[in-house]
Design a protein around this motif. Structure first.
Motif, mmCIF file in Angstrom:
data_model
loop_
_atom_site.group_PDB
_atom_site.id
_atom_site.type_symbol
_atom_site.label_atom_id
_atom_site.label_comp_id
_atom_site.label_asym_id
_atom_site.label_seq_id
_atom_site.Cartn_x
_atom_site.Cartn_y
_atom_site.Cartn_z
ATOM 1 N N GLY A 23 2.703 0.047 -1.535
ATOM 2 C CA GLY A 23 3.339 -0.889 -0.624
ATOM 3 C C GLY A 23 4.069 -2.001 -1.345
ATOM 4 O O GLY A 23 4.008 -2.134 -2.569
ATOM 5 N N SER A 24 4.733 -2.821 -0.537
ATOM 6 C CA SER A 24 5.562 -3.882 -1.106
ATOM 7 C C SER A 24 4.738 -4.977 -1.767
ATOM 8 O O SER A 24 5.261 -5.764 -2.550
ATOM 9 N N ARG A 25 3.463 -5.054 -1.440
ATOM 10 C CA ARG A 25 2.608 -6.093 -2.018
ATOM 11 C C ARG A 25 1.578 -5.475 -2.956
ATOM 12 O O ARG A 25 0.445 -5.916 -3.037
ATOM 13 N N TRP A 26 2.009 -4.484 -3.688
ATOM 14 C CA TRP A 26 1.115 -3.736 -4.560
ATOM 15 C C TRP A 26 0.456 -4.617 -5.617
ATOM 16 O O TRP A 26 -0.579 -4.281 -6.151
ATOM 17 N N PHE A 27 1.080 -5.730 -5.918
ATOM 18 C CA PHE A 27 0.611 -6.590 -7.014
ATOM 19 C C PHE A 27 -0.517 -7.533 -6.577
ATOM 20 O O PHE A 27 -1.024 -8.317 -7.386
ATOM 21 N N HIS A 28 -0.895 -7.459 -5.291
ATOM 22 C CA HIS A 28 -1.993 -8.294 -4.810
ATOM 23 C C HIS A 28 -3.305 -7.608 -5.136
ATOM 24 O O HIS A 28 -3.647 -6.583 -4.559
ATOM 25 N N SER A 29 -4.083 -8.198 -6.006
ATOM 26 C CA SER A 29 -5.317 -7.567 -6.455
ATOM 27 C C SER A 29 -6.363 -7.452 -5.353
ATOM 28 O O SER A 29 -7.236 -6.582 -5.412
#
Length: 125
Positions: free
Chosen positions: A103-109
């Motif tokens: 998804g577009s917020r893949w970098f949210h751990s």
């Protein structure tokens, strides 16, 4: 037992390369997206890359685009991170983690469910 195990870290000179592996056990990795994160001392954990369950979609942090390549071998239940042209600022503990999709917020751990124990990458001359 669900487990992720990272390997392949080590000491490398600036400009060198490493390939990290993330091996899964206890579940089938091909059902999930996998993200790579890193954390340097005194810094927050940051997203490096994510690959979709099929491998068709990949995502990268701007700081590693063109130098790192994420890939997966679902038959081996393993995801890889090929890191080329390494810089001192790439150093840190690298973790892989599981989520349903990038998804577009893949970098949210926080969206990741399971994490490995990490592998240390040191870039120094």
């Amino acid at each position: 037992q669900v487990q992720l195990v990272e390997s392949g870290g080590g000491l490398v000179q600036p400009g060198g390369s490493l390939r990290l592996s993330c091996a899964a056990s206890g579940f089938r990795l091909d059902y999930y997206a996998i993200g790579w994160f890193r954390q340097a001392p005194g810094k927050e954990r940051e997203g490096v890359s994510c690959i979709s369950s099929s491998g068709a979609s990949t995502y990268y942090a701007d700081s590693v685009k063109g130098r790192f390549t994420i890939s997966r071998d679902n038959a081996k239940n393993t995801v890889y991170l090929q890191m080329n042209s390494l810089k001192p600022e790439d150093a840190g503990v690298y973790y892989c983690a599981v989520r349903a999709s990038c998804g577009s917020r893949w970098f949210h751990s926080t969206a990741y469910n399971y994490w490995g124990q990490g592998t240390q990458v040191t870039v120094s001359s």
